[in-house]
Design a protein around this motif. Structure first.
Motif, short mmCIF file in Angstrom:
data_model
loop_
_atom_site.label_atom_id
_atom_site.label_comp_id
_atom_site.label_asym_id
_atom_site.label_seq_id
_atom_site.Cartn_x
_atom_site.Cartn_y
_atom_site.Cartn_z
N VAL A 28 -29.26 -90.41 -81.87
CA VAL A 28 -28.02 -89.91 -82.88
C VAL A 28 -27.50 -88.90 -82.54
N SER A 29 -27.92 -88.01 -81.75
CA SER A 29 -27.49 -86.63 -81.38
C SER A 29 -26.26 -86.97 -80.17
N TYR A 30 -26.13 -88.11 -79.88
CA TYR A 30 -25.14 -88.44 -78.73
C TYR A 30 -23.95 -89.22 -79.06
N SER A 31 -22.85 -89.00 -79.02
CA SER A 31 -21.71 -89.63 -79.20
C SER A 31 -21.67 -90.92 -78.42
N THR A 32 -21.97 -90.85 -77.24
CA THR A 32 -21.82 -91.90 -76.32
C THR A 32 -22.87 -92.16 -75.50
N MET A 33 -23.27 -93.32 -75.09
CA MET A 33 -24.46 -93.58 -74.03
C MET A 33 -23.75 -94.63 -73.14
N GLY A 34 -24.26 -94.40 -71.96
CA GLY A 34 -23.90 -95.55 -71.14
C GLY A 34 -24.52 -95.56 -69.80
N TRP A 35 -24.35 -96.86 -68.97
CA TRP A 35 -24.72 -97.18 -67.86
C TRP A 35 -23.81 -96.90 -66.79
N TYR A 36 -24.24 -96.16 -65.67
CA TYR A 36 -23.14 -96.02 -64.30
C TYR A 36 -24.11 -96.54 -63.35
N ARG A 37 -23.35 -96.83 -62.00
CA ARG A 37 -24.09 -97.29 -60.81
C ARG A 37 -23.34 -96.83 -59.70
N GLN A 38 -24.17 -96.50 -58.92
CA GLN A 38 -23.60 -96.21 -57.47
C GLN A 38 -24.27 -96.91 -56.27
N PRO A 39 -23.25 -97.85 -55.83
CA PRO A 39 -23.72 -98.82 -54.74
C PRO A 39 -24.09 -97.92 -53.47
N PRO A 40 -24.50 -98.39 -52.45
CA PRO A 40 -24.46 -97.52 -51.14
C PRO A 40 -23.38 -97.10 -50.63
N GLY A 41 -23.07 -96.09 -50.47
CA GLY A 41 -21.87 -95.64 -49.68
C GLY A 41 -20.57 -95.43 -50.49
N LYS A 42 -20.89 -95.65 -51.87
CA LYS A 42 -19.72 -95.67 -52.59
C LYS A 42 -20.12 -94.62 -53.85
N GLU A 43 -19.02 -94.43 -54.49
CA GLU A 43 -19.04 -93.36 -55.65
C GLU A 43 -19.60 -93.81 -56.86
#
Length: 116
Positions: A28-43
């Motif tokens: 509850v101390s966070y405004s937003t949570m999320g998932w991100y990913r980084q494929p090989p060789g990419k941002e």
């Protein structure tokens, strides 16, 4: 603050995985949570986010296949991934933004491999 991601692994195309991200404190101390990913060789790219009001957003590439959710009682963020494709292969990171300081916190990443 610690975010511990888990649930990655090797899955065949069309398969499913559920990622979990356990927070050391109350989410509850966070405004937003999320998932991100980084494929090989990419941002690194955004996969899906959820606000503590329950508003979700996701990348077009995963709409209809991935679902983000959170459980405040367990202080855990989830990402249900269905119909996985080879292009979903990446290291997946969970992220949380403190609602007061706006500081971003990152988990250590969990590897998802999609291959037959």
């Amino acid at each position: 603050v610690q975010l511990q991601a888990s649930g990655g692994g090797l899955v065949q195309p069309g398969g499913s995985l559920r990622l979990s991200c356990a927070a050391s404190g109350s989410i509850v101390s966070y405004s937003t949570m999320g998932w991100y990913r980084q494929p090989p060789g990419k941002e690194r790219e955004m996969v899906a986010t959820i606000t503590m009001d329950g508003i979700t957003d996701s990348a077009d590439s995963v709409k209809g296949r991935f679902t983000i959710s959170s459980d405040g009682a367990k202080n855990t963020l989830y990402l249900q991934m269905n119909d996985l494709k080879p292009e979903d292969a990446a290291v997946y990171y969970c992220n949380a933004i403190n609602k007061w300081t706006r500081i971003h916190y990152w988990g250590q990443g969990t590897q998802v491999t999609v291959s037959s």
